[in-house]
Design an enzyme around this catalytic site. Structure first.
Site, mmCIF file in Angstrom:
data_model
loop_
_atom_site.group_PDB
_atom_site.id
_atom_site.type_symbol
_atom_site.label_atom_id
_atom_site.label_comp_id
_atom_site.label_asym_id
_atom_site.label_seq_id
_atom_site.Cartn_x
_atom_site.Cartn_y
_atom_site.Cartn_z
ATOM 1 N N ASP A 1 -1.301 -7.413 4.973
ATOM 2 C CA ASP A 1 -0.390 -8.207 4.144
ATOM 3 C C ASP A 1 0.452 -7.344 3.201
ATOM 4 O O ASP A 1 1.574 -7.703 2.864
ATOM 5 C CB ASP A 1 -1.216 -9.220 3.327
ATOM 6 C CG ASP A 1 -0.349 -10.273 2.658
ATOM 7 O OD1 ASP A 1 0.506 -10.849 3.365
ATOM 8 O OD2 ASP A 1 -0.510 -10.513 1.445
ATOM 9 N N HIS B 1 4.835 -3.331 2.545
ATOM 10 C CA HIS B 1 5.395 -2.988 1.226
ATOM 11 C C HIS B 1 5.022 -1.576 0.760
ATOM 12 O O HIS B 1 5.880 -0.802 0.362
ATOM 13 C CB HIS B 1 4.924 -3.989 0.166
ATOM 14 C CG HIS B 1 5.216 -5.415 0.503
ATOM 15 N ND1 HIS B 1 6.413 -5.823 1.028
ATOM 16 C CD2 HIS B 1 4.468 -6.535 0.393
ATOM 17 C CE1 HIS B 1 6.395 -7.131 1.225
ATOM 18 N NE2 HIS B 1 5.220 -7.584 0.852
#
Ligand code: NAD
Length: 482
Positions: free
Chosen positions: A233, A238
């Site tokens: 996730d 990111h």
């Protein structure tokens, strides 16, 4: 300082999933702010397309409520003007309803962008229908949301599905971290100044820490999150993107493929991570509160809500400098930062008692974007030559004054880049696949070993072993604080 707002060309932006959570919380409030700042031209149109049966007025009311709830302060008169740019089509992504109507609303002669703010399982259906109905052409752009795949196989399949209908130059894969002002400033600081780049390597940098800490738990996303976990996730996308921007070589120019080529080289140079360089955690139940396993309603869950890693990059610039990555939920504070710690000066002329500090360049992404450089100076006043650390602080809010209020948030900036046709801040298909190719064996390793994440207290800095990961190297994590 005067900020310049350059209006974009006329466009039709269709938002599939226009009634969803992301559209109401981020996309539409962001577009309202771009409108209020004067960046949206008079001929811009935004068409919500979703399953709910409602008319354009109903949609305008929904978005007015969303801007009021999530958009911060707003001017009712400006909001009214903004709403006049909105339209709505009830559509079935998997069927035939609504497509002819959508086709009749999308105008010729303007930029077309289609935002897929829906589950990835619908990407193929929507892409196919856009083409079949002649709504999207060779110049149209599509924007797709995370998660982009669950592993290398699914990411490749998703890339292949989109490639059947659109060229890579038309596909904008969003990672909203790349839209943050500070992230772009990272490139400006590195490549716009002489000061840092000569020191930006393993001769001078001791270690780099990237921390993305949240105070919230999994919230309502429990069933999705339990199939994903912090590694998929957050790290694969990111944190990996942040790492790339810090570690990449200077591109020849600030051009989408030049930048993305350099990022790709970083991902491909990542060392495989040894099992003892990974720590996974799960937040434990607090007294009277719930823990991770309660929140995801899976008492035997082995999914991590925290992960810390020591990562090495096998190239001339970075061999020998570890990158420490950490992210988790229910931690002490909500903060995202990159800290670049430089090595000790080779010799102290002031003697052992004077004090000894290291330069640290800290790039803060949230809650307040800005940069700090810790430098060593003499402690003021009498008492001889004693050294202290002081931060040279550049908070954007302070440095830019009232102009800081008009710094676009990540989503709004990225959507304007789509309209401008600039892919620099979007992930290319091969980058995403390379990131999964590095991530997959790591996950397969802990699954094969049957590892159970360590419990950690809510409000802490993560599991004990994450501290040990650093201590073993004679280093320590920076404190998690806002
Ligand atoms: P959501 O469930 O709130 O909204 C889904 C939207 O899709 C609704 O507008 C619904 O009408 C529409 N939809 C569903 N099935 C449809 C169909 N068959 N035909 C037409 N429309 C259909 O979801 P969300 O939270 O807004 O997330 C949308 C996407 O963005 C997902 O891929 C999600 O992973 C991603 N994302 C969301 C967030 C977030 O904060 N919500 C953050 C990052 C990424």
């Amino acid at each position: 300082m005067v900020s310049r707002v350059i209006p974009v060309d006329e466009f039709d932006l269709v938002i599939f999933g226009g009634t969803g959570d992301l559209a109401r919380r981020k996309i539409l409030p962001g577009l309202y702010r771009r409108f209020a700042s004067g960046q949206m031209p008079a001929g811009a149109r935004i068409i919500g397309a979703a399953r709910s049966d409602m008319d354009a007025d109903g949609y305008r009311q929904m978005i007015a409520d969303a801007v009021a709830e999530f958009g911060g302060t707003h001017d009712p008169a400006v909001l009214k003007d903004f709403l006049a740019h909105l339209d709505y089509v009830a559509i079935d992504a998997k069927g035939t309803d609504g497509w002819a109507e959508l086709g009749s609303k999308v105008r010729d002669g303007v930029i077309h962008a289609f935002y897929f703010s829906v589950a990835p399982s619908l990407f193929g259906d929507i892409a196919q229908r856009l083409k079949e109905h002649g709504i999207a052409g060779d110049a149209s752009r599509i924007v797709v949301e995370k998660p982009f795949g669950h592993d290398l196989g699914t990411a490749k399949a998703l890339n292949a599905t989109l490639a059947a209908y659109f060229d890579e130059g038309q596909i904008y894969r969003i990672d909203h971290y790349l839209g943050k002002e500070t992230v772009q400033n990272l490139m400006a600081v590195r490549f716009g100044n002489m000061l840092f780049e000569p020191l930006w390597n393993s001769n001078y940098v001791d270690n780099i820490q990237i921390t993305v800490a949240e105070t919230v738990g999994v919230g309502g996303r429990g069933s999705y999150y339990d199939h994903s976990g912090a590694m998929r996730d957050m790290v694969q996308n990111h944190l990996m993107q942040l790492l790339c921007l810090i570690a990449m070589e200077p591109p020849a120019k600030f051009d989408p493929d030049a930048v993305r080529d350099e990022k790709l080289k970083v991902i491909r140079a990542l060392d495989p991570v040894a099992p003892h360089h990974v720590v996974r955690g799960q937040y434990a139940a607090t007294e009277g509160g719930t823990g991770y396993r309660d929140d995801v309603e899976n008492p035997r869950s082995r999914t991590e809500s925290f992960v810390a890693l020591r990562v090495g990059i096998a190239n001339w610039r970075w061999a020998g400098t570890p990158f420490y990555l950490r992210t988790g939920k229910k931690l002490r504070a909500r903060t995202s930062e990159i800290a670049i710690t430089f090595k000790d000066a080779p010799h102290s002329i002031f003697g052992e008692d004077a004090g000894w500090n290291r330069n640290v360049l800290t790039i803060k992404l949230q809650p307040n974007e800005g940069m700090t450089l810790d430098v060593t100076i003499k402690e003021p006043g009498p008492g001889g030559m004693r050294l202290i650390d002081v931060p040279l602080d550049m908070s954007f809010a302070e440095a830019l004054g009232p102009d800081a209020e008009d710094i676009p948030d990540a989503y709004e900036r990225l959507i304007m880049d789509v309209i401008r046709g600039n892919q620099t801040l979007f992930m290319r298909g091969d980058e995403v696949e390379a990131a999964w190719a590095w991530t997959d064996p790591l996950i397969a390793g802990w699954e094969k070993r049957g590892e159970v994440p360590q419990p950690y207290d809510a409000g802490s800095s993560g599991p004990e072993d994450a501290m040990m990961l650093m201590h073993r190297d004679g280093r320590k994590w920076r404190e998690i604080r806002t």
